[in-house]
Design an enzyme around this catalytic site. Structure first.
Site, mmCIF file in Angstrom:
data_model
loop_
_atom_site.group_PDB
_atom_site.id
_atom_site.type_symbol
_atom_site.label_atom_id
_atom_site.label_comp_id
_atom_site.label_asym_id
_atom_site.label_seq_id
_atom_site.Cartn_x
_atom_site.Cartn_y
_atom_site.Cartn_z
ATOM 1 N N ARG A 120 0.540 -1.636 -0.058
ATOM 2 C CA ARG A 120 -0.734 0.020 0.159
ATOM 3 C C ARG A 120 0.843 1.123 0.493
ATOM 4 O O ARG A 120 0.180 2.284 0.352
ATOM 5 C CB ARG A 120 -1.129 -0.381 1.162
ATOM 6 C CG ARG A 120 -2.632 -1.140 0.533
ATOM 7 C CD ARG A 120 -3.223 -0.497 1.830
ATOM 8 N NE ARG A 120 -4.166 -1.976 1.961
ATOM 9 C CZ ARG A 120 -4.644 -3.057 3.534
ATOM 10 N NH1 ARG A 120 -3.270 -2.565 4.065
ATOM 11 N NH2 ARG A 120 -5.060 -3.576 2.898
ATOM 12 N N LYS A 142 3.679 11.282 -12.012
ATOM 13 C CA LYS A 142 3.152 10.609 -12.565
ATOM 14 C C LYS A 142 3.680 8.750 -12.488
ATOM 15 O O LYS A 142 5.022 8.958 -12.926
ATOM 16 C CB LYS A 142 2.542 10.857 -13.967
ATOM 17 C CG LYS A 142 1.024 12.498 -13.246
ATOM 18 C CD LYS A 142 0.980 12.539 -15.346
ATOM 19 C CE LYS A 142 0.007 13.918 -15.179
ATOM 20 N NZ LYS A 142 -0.053 13.894 -16.387
ATOM 21 N N GLU A 184 10.521 16.568 -25.073
ATOM 22 C CA GLU A 184 9.815 17.110 -24.073
ATOM 23 C C GLU A 184 10.192 18.967 -23.635
ATOM 24 O O GLU A 184 9.312 19.539 -23.057
ATOM 25 C CB GLU A 184 9.855 16.588 -22.779
ATOM 26 C CG GLU A 184 9.330 14.593 -23.350
ATOM 27 C CD GLU A 184 7.591 15.336 -23.170
ATOM 28 O OE1 GLU A 184 7.580 15.657 -23.092
ATOM 29 O OE2 GLU A 184 7.460 13.963 -22.639
ATOM 30 N N LYS A 226 8.448 21.735 -14.589
ATOM 31 C CA LYS A 226 7.375 21.896 -14.266
ATOM 32 C C LYS A 226 7.199 21.100 -12.432
ATOM 33 O O LYS A 226 6.196 21.453 -12.186
ATOM 34 C CB LYS A 226 8.435 19.948 -14.704
ATOM 35 C CG LYS A 226 7.744 18.978 -14.474
ATOM 36 C CD LYS A 226 7.024 17.632 -15.009
ATOM 37 C CE LYS A 226 6.327 16.448 -15.144
ATOM 38 N NZ LYS A 226 5.942 15.653 -15.382
ATOM 39 N N GLU A 236 -3.895 17.031 -11.710
ATOM 40 C CA GLU A 236 -4.329 17.367 -12.852
ATOM 41 C C GLU A 236 -6.027 17.723 -12.735
ATOM 42 O O GLU A 236 -6.918 17.665 -13.518
ATOM 43 C CB GLU A 236 -4.030 16.282 -13.788
ATOM 44 C CG GLU A 236 -3.527 16.577 -14.992
ATOM 45 C CD GLU A 236 -3.541 15.662 -15.926
ATOM 46 O OE1 GLU A 236 -2.080 15.742 -16.028
ATOM 47 O OE2 GLU A 236 -3.927 15.103 -16.420
ATOM 48 N N ARG A 241 -1.486 21.306 -15.448
ATOM 49 C CA ARG A 241 -0.860 20.186 -15.424
ATOM 50 C C ARG A 241 -1.756 19.624 -16.657
ATOM 51 O O ARG A 241 -0.934 18.994 -17.310
ATOM 52 C CB ARG A 241 -0.807 19.210 -14.484
ATOM 53 C CG ARG A 241 -0.364 18.850 -14.574
ATOM 54 C CD ARG A 241 0.418 17.722 -13.165
ATOM 55 N NE ARG A 241 1.633 16.204 -13.569
ATOM 56 C CZ ARG A 241 2.384 15.945 -12.906
ATOM 57 N NH1 ARG A 241 1.684 15.631 -11.779
ATOM 58 N NH2 ARG A 241 3.040 14.365 -12.967
ATOM 59 N N ASN A 245 0.331 18.238 -21.624
ATOM 60 C CA ASN A 245 0.406 16.931 -22.465
ATOM 61 C C ASN A 245 0.095 17.516 -23.709
ATOM 62 O O ASN A 245 -0.298 17.326 -24.538
ATOM 63 C CB ASN A 245 -0.926 16.463 -21.810
ATOM 64 C CG ASN A 245 -0.890 15.148 -21.031
ATOM 65 O OD1 ASN A 245 -0.462 14.679 -20.743
ATOM 66 N ND2 ASN A 245 -1.801 15.621 -20.098
ATOM 67 N N HIS A 248 0.640 15.272 -26.602
ATOM 68 C CA HIS A 248 0.664 14.183 -26.009
ATOM 69 C C HIS A 248 -0.655 12.913 -26.495
ATOM 70 O O HIS A 248 -1.226 12.135 -26.478
ATOM 71 C CB HIS A 248 0.457 14.051 -24.919
ATOM 72 C CG HIS A 248 1.627 14.433 -24.249
ATOM 73 N ND1 HIS A 248 2.150 14.915 -24.740
ATOM 74 C CD2 HIS A 248 2.754 13.238 -24.008
ATOM 75 C CE1 HIS A 248 3.913 15.141 -23.927
ATOM 76 N NE2 HIS A 248 4.165 13.823 -23.126
ATOM 77 N N HIS A 252 0.060 9.592 -28.016
ATOM 78 C CA HIS A 252 -0.382 8.718 -27.760
ATOM 79 C C HIS A 252 -1.406 7.371 -28.768
ATOM 80 O O HIS A 252 -0.281 6.198 -28.840
ATOM 81 C CB HIS A 252 -0.774 8.569 -26.500
ATOM 82 C CG HIS A 252 0.425 9.030 -24.773
ATOM 83 N ND1 HIS A 252 -0.813 9.508 -24.255
ATOM 84 C CD2 HIS A 252 1.264 9.395 -24.375
ATOM 85 C CE1 HIS A 252 0.446 9.708 -22.610
ATOM 86 N NE2 HIS A 252 1.430 9.421 -23.429
ATOM 87 N N HIS A 265 8.283 8.125 -27.669
ATOM 88 C CA HIS A 265 7.850 8.401 -26.389
ATOM 89 C C HIS A 265 7.732 9.534 -26.923
ATOM 90 O O HIS A 265 7.085 10.901 -27.837
ATOM 91 C CB HIS A 265 7.698 9.023 -25.602
ATOM 92 C CG HIS A 265 6.546 9.398 -24.549
ATOM 93 N ND1 HIS A 265 5.028 9.696 -24.665
ATOM 94 C CD2 HIS A 265 7.193 11.011 -23.747
ATOM 95 C CE1 HIS A 265 4.822 10.507 -24.442
ATOM 96 N NE2 HIS A 265 5.374 10.748 -23.234
#
Ligand code: NAD
Ligand code: GLY
Length: 363
Positions: A120, A142, A184, A226, A236, A241, A245, A248, A252, A265
């Site tokens: 956990r 993330k 990036e 960042k 987000e 935030r 993206n 992206h 993606h 990526h």
């Protein structure tokens, strides 16, 4: 060494940026709640850097369990994650045992997700070794693995205790991986830092040539950007935030559509950023001259600016599985100017279709 602080109430942490930091066990040890760590890396990096880190930690009295995973985006999945849990259990790792991710974004995202869920939640440190990981993925918490239907669809927000970015590791980075990180870096200029975009236009040749001072400056400025975004909108929720993206949604789709690992990526983000810029242009938001500036900078960074032709219908299908989808609507990051981005679901279909048609390779 330079330190950028991520300001999060009660959970803030330092990003250490500098050369020859991997053997600096002191940077790691001060954050460990117990003198035990699982050091997670991949098969490409283990021969290069595993001993350096493991030996330094061992000399500092830390008990280290190495875990070596297969390298590559195609292994950022449930199967690899479960092998991490197997190793953690076999080594009797406890709640205070820290997971250290030594590698690129794949190792960082996957190890972070393992840390978020093992027992956990256990402590976690990022040691990013790719340019992309040093400027983006190691910062902000993330963590994720891919699902066959969509990138990073299974994950958690889970912040590290520290990020240790040894810029010396970039000397062994393959050429394409360097470019992937530059995508990036350029993203920060596009979404929120016009002055940085101009600096990149002046310094891109030095970055491509791996000039150490230029790389250190770009990494620091990227981490400052960042850290500011993450401090303002960690999960987000306010939308700030989400701007990280840019490119992206399309990127993606490219990664998933071609199969994970076919395009890197950052390569997919670069081509995706060009599509987003063209959508912005066709909506009357930015000029053709600004789109040309973006294309030229990405090309100078040796990044692809033409996307694969998956077909409009397939792009729409792939983009329909995206974490930004809300009420069934695909939401896009667009540009009002270089240095100013915003989030919207209100994109005329003709602008989207025209931008894709203008940005894909013609067979
Ligand atoms: P990667 O982790 O696959 O690393 C690239 C390759 O280079 C690997 O084969 C690795 O073994 C090798 N490598 C790494 N460092 C090296 C070095 N110093 N010398 C020689 N070889 C080295 O790729 P990446 O670009 O670092 O990460 C991409 C991943 O990051 C994607 O899965 C993407 O979704 C994720 N990402 C996450 C975030 C986030 O906020 N969490 C942000 C951006 C990207
Ligand atoms: N790379 C996107 C984010 O960290 O939010």
């Amino acid at each position: 060494m330079h330190t950028v602080q991520v300001e999060l109430a009660g959970r803030g942490y330092p990003i250490y940026i500098g050369d020859r930091l991997l053997p600096r066990a002191d940077l790691v040890a001060q954050h460990l709640p117990q003198k035990r760590a699982a050091l997670v890396t991949d098969t490409a990096l283990a021969p290069l850097y595993l001993d350096t880190v493991a030996n330094a930690l061992t000399a500092a009295g830390v008990n280290v369990a190495p875990i070596v995973l297969p390298a590559g985006e195609q292994h950022k999945d449930w199967h690899t994650l479960s092998t991490v849990f197997d190793a953690l259990l076999a080594n009797r790792c406890e709640r205070k045992t820290t997971l250290i991710a030594l590698g690129g974004g794949v190792i960082g995202d996957l190890t972070g997700f393992a840390a978020a869920t093992y027992l956990r939640g256990v402590p976690f440190i990022q040691m990013p070794t790719t340019l992309l990981a040093q400027v983006d993925s190691s910062v902000g918490g993330k963590t994720a693995i891919n699902h066959p239907r969509g990138k990073n669809m299974i994950g958690a927000f889970y912040q590290p205790l520290a990020v240790i970015a040894d810029t010396t590791t970039l000397n062994t980075l393959p050429e394409r991986e360097l470019g992937s990180g530059l995508a990036e870096i350029i993203k920060y200029g596009l979404i929120r830092d016009a002055a940085f975009f101009e600096w990149l236009e002046s310094n891109i040749n030095a970055l491509v040539a791996r000039d150490a001072a230029a790389l250190a400056a770009a990494i620091q400025r990227s981490c400052e950007n960042k850290a500011a975004v993450v401090a303002a909108d960690e999960r987000e929720e306010s939308g700030e935030r989400t701007l990280l993206n840019l490119g992206h949604t399309f990127g993606h789709a490219i990664e998933t559509g071609l199969g994970y690992g076919a395009w890197l990526h950052g390569e997919a983000v670069a081509a995706g950023s060009v599509i987003a810029a063209r959508v912005s242009q066709y909506m009357g938001l930015i000029s053709a001259a600004d789109v040309a500036r973006i294309v030229v900078l990405l090309e100078r960074a040796r990044l692809p600016v033409v996307a694969p032709d998956l077909g409009l219908a397939r792009y729409l299908q792939l983009m329909g599985i995206d974490k930004k989808v809300e009420g069934g609507a695909i939401r896009f990051i667009l540009l009002r100017a270089i240095g100013s981005a915003f989030l919207t679901a209100d994109v005329p279909p003709h602008a989207l279709a025209a931008a894709l048609a203008a940005s894909v390779e013609r067979g």
